[in-house]
Design an enzyme around this catalytic site. Structure first.
Site, PDB file in Angstrom:
ATOM      1  N   SER A  84       0.826  -1.209   0.000  1.00  0.00           N
ATOM      2  CA  SER A  84       0.000   0.000   0.000  1.00  0.00           C
ATOM      3  C   SER A  84       0.854   1.250   0.000  1.00  0.00           C
ATOM      4  O   SER A  84       0.359   2.332  -0.272  1.00  0.00           O
ATOM      5  CB  SER A  84      -0.863   0.035   1.263  1.00  0.00           C
ATOM      6  OG  SER A  84      -1.655  -1.096   1.344  1.00  0.00           O
TER       7      SER A  84
ATOM      8  N   HIS B 202      -1.193  -2.700  -7.099  1.00  0.00           N
ATOM      9  CA  HIS B 202      -1.942  -2.398  -5.873  1.00  0.00           C
ATOM     10  C   HIS B 202      -3.434  -2.569  -6.109  1.00  0.00           C
ATOM     11  O   HIS B 202      -4.090  -1.697  -6.678  1.00  0.00           O
ATOM     12  CB  HIS B 202      -1.591  -0.961  -5.440  1.00  0.00           C
ATOM     13  CG  HIS B 202      -2.209  -0.539  -4.147  1.00  0.00           C
ATOM     14  ND1 HIS B 202      -2.482   0.775  -3.842  1.00  0.00           N
ATOM     15  CD2 HIS B 202      -2.617  -1.257  -3.068  1.00  0.00           C
ATOM     16  CE1 HIS B 202      -3.017   0.834  -2.640  1.00  0.00           C
ATOM     17  NE2 HIS B 202      -3.116  -0.373  -2.151  1.00  0.00           N
TER      18      HIS B 202
ATOM     19  N   GLU C 255      -3.906   0.036  -9.024  1.00  0.00           N
ATOM     20  CA  GLU C 255      -2.935   1.133  -9.111  1.00  0.00           C
ATOM     21  C   GLU C 255      -1.592   0.475  -9.498  1.00  0.00           C
ATOM     22  O   GLU C 255      -1.066  -0.347  -8.760  1.00  0.00           O
ATOM     23  CB  GLU C 255      -2.842   1.824  -7.739  1.00  0.00           C
ATOM     24  CG  GLU C 255      -2.159   3.161  -7.740  1.00  0.00           C
ATOM     25  CD  GLU C 255      -2.131   3.802  -6.334  1.00  0.00           C
ATOM     26  OE1 GLU C 255      -2.177   3.080  -5.314  1.00  0.00           O
ATOM     27  OE2 GLU C 255      -2.044   5.035  -6.265  1.00  0.00           O
TER      28      GLU C 255
ATOM     29  N   ASN D  82      -3.419   5.886  -1.302  1.00  0.00           N
ATOM     30  CA  ASN D  82      -3.307   6.048   0.148  1.00  0.00           C
ATOM     31  C   ASN D  82      -2.778   7.405   0.576  1.00  0.00           C
ATOM     32  O   ASN D  82      -3.012   7.841   1.698  1.00  0.00           O
ATOM     33  CB  ASN D  82      -2.463   4.924   0.731  1.00  0.00           C
ATOM     34  CG  ASN D  82      -3.284   3.653   0.799  1.00  0.00           C
ATOM     35  OD1 ASN D  82      -4.391   3.669   1.316  1.00  0.00           O
ATOM     36  ND2 ASN D  82      -2.778   2.576   0.232  1.00  0.00           N
TER      37      ASN D  82
HETATM   38  P1  NAI Z   1      -3.331  -9.583   6.250  1.00  0.00           P
HETATM   39  O1  NAI Z   1      -2.767  -9.305   7.591  1.00  0.00           O
HETATM   40  O2  NAI Z   1      -4.787  -9.854   6.114  1.00  0.00           O
HETATM   41  O3  NAI Z   1      -2.542 -10.819   5.560  1.00  0.00           O
HETATM   42  C1  NAI Z   1      -1.167 -10.892   5.483  1.00  0.00           C
HETATM   43  C2  NAI Z   1      -0.785 -12.360   5.311  1.00  0.00           C
HETATM   44  O4  NAI Z   1       0.626 -12.421   5.023  1.00  0.00           O
HETATM   45  C3  NAI Z   1      -1.021 -13.211   6.568  1.00  0.00           C
HETATM   46  O5  NAI Z   1      -1.833 -14.335   6.237  1.00  0.00           O
HETATM   47  C4  NAI Z   1       0.391 -13.649   6.980  1.00  0.00           C
HETATM   48  O6  NAI Z   1       0.433 -14.947   7.545  1.00  0.00           O
HETATM   49  C5  NAI Z   1       1.113 -13.590   5.650  1.00  0.00           C
HETATM   50  N1  NAI Z   1       2.570 -13.503   5.768  1.00  0.00           N
HETATM   51  C6  NAI Z   1       3.314 -12.763   6.629  1.00  0.00           C
HETATM   52  N2  NAI Z   1       4.631 -12.975   6.405  1.00  0.00           N
HETATM   53  C7  NAI Z   1       4.717 -13.847   5.368  1.00  0.00           C
HETATM   54  C8  NAI Z   1       5.804 -14.460   4.674  1.00  0.00           C
HETATM   55  N3  NAI Z   1       7.064 -14.216   5.037  1.00  0.00           N
HETATM   56  N4  NAI Z   1       5.530 -15.312   3.672  1.00  0.00           N
HETATM   57  C9  NAI Z   1       4.244 -15.571   3.308  1.00  0.00           C
HETATM   58  N5  NAI Z   1       3.170 -15.032   3.939  1.00  0.00           N
HETATM   59  C10 NAI Z   1       3.410 -14.180   4.956  1.00  0.00           C
HETATM   60  O7  NAI Z   1      -2.896  -8.347   5.338  1.00  0.00           O
HETATM   61  P2  NAI Z   1      -3.644  -7.728   4.063  1.00  0.00           P
HETATM   62  O8  NAI Z   1      -4.634  -6.727   4.522  1.00  0.00           O
HETATM   63  O9  NAI Z   1      -4.054  -8.821   3.155  1.00  0.00           O
HETATM   64  O10 NAI Z   1      -2.448  -6.901   3.406  1.00  0.00           O
HETATM   65  C11 NAI Z   1      -1.491  -7.528   2.569  1.00  0.00           C
HETATM   66  C12 NAI Z   1      -0.828  -6.480   1.721  1.00  0.00           C
HETATM   67  O11 NAI Z   1      -1.824  -5.839   0.916  1.00  0.00           O
HETATM   68  C13 NAI Z   1      -0.145  -5.368   2.523  1.00  0.00           C
HETATM   69  O12 NAI Z   1       1.011  -4.978   1.853  1.00  0.00           O
HETATM   70  C14 NAI Z   1      -1.199  -4.254   2.516  1.00  0.00           C
HETATM   71  O13 NAI Z   1      -0.635  -2.986   2.676  1.00  0.00           O
HETATM   72  C15 NAI Z   1      -1.779  -4.435   1.120  1.00  0.00           C
HETATM   73  N6  NAI Z   1      -3.137  -3.898   0.928  1.00  0.00           N
HETATM   74  C16 NAI Z   1      -4.103  -4.053   1.895  1.00  0.00           C
HETATM   75  C17 NAI Z   1      -5.378  -3.556   1.677  1.00  0.00           C
HETATM   76  C18 NAI Z   1      -6.456  -3.740   2.695  1.00  0.00           C
HETATM   77  O14 NAI Z   1      -7.538  -3.148   2.547  1.00  0.00           O
HETATM   78  N7  NAI Z   1      -6.257  -4.550   3.725  1.00  0.00           N
HETATM   79  C19 NAI Z   1      -5.738  -2.850   0.432  1.00  0.00           C
HETATM   80  C20 NAI Z   1      -4.660  -2.825  -0.547  1.00  0.00           C
HETATM   81  C21 NAI Z   1      -3.409  -3.309  -0.279  1.00  0.00           C
END
Ligand code: NAI
Length: 296
Positions: free
Chosen positions: A118, A139, A151, A189
């Site tokens: 993000s 993104h 994005e 963002n």
């Molecule tokens: P989340 O916390 O729901 O999921 C993250 C996942 O990554 C978890 O299942 C975790 O176990 C896994 N993980 C952590 N370290 C890891 C590794 N070394 N290898 C493999 N898996 C690993 O997070 P979310 O919300 O899905 O965010 C993920 C990315 O997407 C971030 O970079 C965030 O900034 C971006 N993002 C999030 C949005 C949102 O609305 N939540 C919108 C757009 C982008």
């Protein structure tokens, strides 16, 4: 492009995997947590069921889509056949750089390495690989199956060819790609997070309550959801990480995260995904109430 590896099976990763499998790609979803992968498949299955109910897809489509999806907790082997790897792991620079080093080492030479970050610098991530020309920001918005924007973030060294491939792929999966340059928070963002942070400040300073702040922005600005509801939906930990990246990246105090946001993250009240943020979400219930903390 045939095989796509998605790294991180959380909120975003499972949505990206679902969309890619829906559009015919073979997808490997990889997470360090087997539980997260199990939950991801359940979430995808539930989302496909809702699409069946709305008559967007059939039962047979669902089985075909699920058959294109596999899961793996071992990143090197998950990357073996990847034409594209999309990283959607936790919003933490060190975590992402580590993952990219592994991706660079184990993915085929021609594999494009994308990140769903993000806010974290694409150029910095790319600088930790031997193929910075093939590193790009892709993104997606939450929820991925519903939101049409992607994005596209061009890092300092991203090649035109890679930009074109990712732009065309985004169109193929029925999204609208919009290209931006690589600065903290990119565009989405950089504009959204100061608004969410300001909404949290108005709550923190007692200007208004949760329902009033969200109600004013919904009814007054025609936003589909209020900023505090949206923060809960995104995840408060994700919001905090993004604000910190922008605060540090620009060195401008206007991006300093509200202390209330910091406290809530430290208390583990991360929003929808933990059952409580500004609102409380009872499992299996559609009823949402203001968190007891703010109703006092
Ligand atoms: P989340 O916390 O729901 O999921 C993250 C996942 O990554 C978890 O299942 C975790 O176990 C896994 N993980 C952590 N370290 C890891 C590794 N070394 N290898 C493999 N898996 C690993 O997070 P979310 O919300 O899905 O965010 C993920 C990315 O997407 C971030 O970079 C965030 O900034 C971006 N993002 C999030 C949005 C949102 O609305 N939540 C919108 C757009 C982008």
């Amino acid at each position: 492009m045939r095989h796509i590896t998605v790294i991180g099976g959380g909120t975003m990763g499972n949505g990206i995997a679902q969309v890619m499998a829906t559009f015919g790609y073979e997808v490997t979803l990889c997470d360090i947590s087997a539980d997260a992968l199990e939950k991801a498949i359940k979430t995808i299955s539930g989302s496909l069921d809702r699409m069946i109910k709305k008559e967007i897809i059939s039962e047979t489509d669902k089985s075909t889509i699920l058959a294109r999806l596999s899961t793996n907790t071992d990143l090197p082997s998950a990357l073996k056949n990847a034409d594209l790897a999309i990283e959607a792991a936790t919003e933490n620079e060190a975590v992402k750089i580590n993952i990219f080093k592994t991706m660079d080492q184990h993915a085929p030479d021609n594999c494009i390495l994308a990140t769903n970050t993000s806010s974290i610098s694409i150029t910095k991530i790319a600088g930790n690989t031997s193929r910075p020309d093939k590193v790009i920001g892709m993104h997606f918005m939450n929820p991925v199956p519903v939101m049409t924007l992607v994005e596209i973030i061009r890092g300092y060294s991203t090649s035109d060819e890679v930009c074109n491939v990712i732009t065309e792929l985004s169109k193929k999966i029925n999204k609208v790609p919009l290209e931006v340059n690589d600065y903290p928070g990119f565009v989405a963002n950089r504009i959204l997070m100061p608004m969410i942070n300001e909404a949290i400040y108005t709550l923190h300073e007692g200007v208004a309550g949760v329902s009033e702040i969200d109600g004013i922005m919904k009814l007054g600005m025609a936003h589909p959801m209020g900023p505090l509801t949206l923060a809960d939906f995104i995840g408060l930990d994700v919001c905090l990480s993004i604000l910190r990246v922008m605060h540090e990246g620009f060195g401008n105090p206007k991006y300093a995260p509200c202390p209330l946001l910091v406290n809530m993250v430290m208390a583990g009240k991360l929003g929808r995904k933990t059952g409580e943020g500004f609102y409380k979400y009872a499992e299996g219930s559609k009823e949402v109430v203001v968190s007891p903390y703010f109703s006092k």
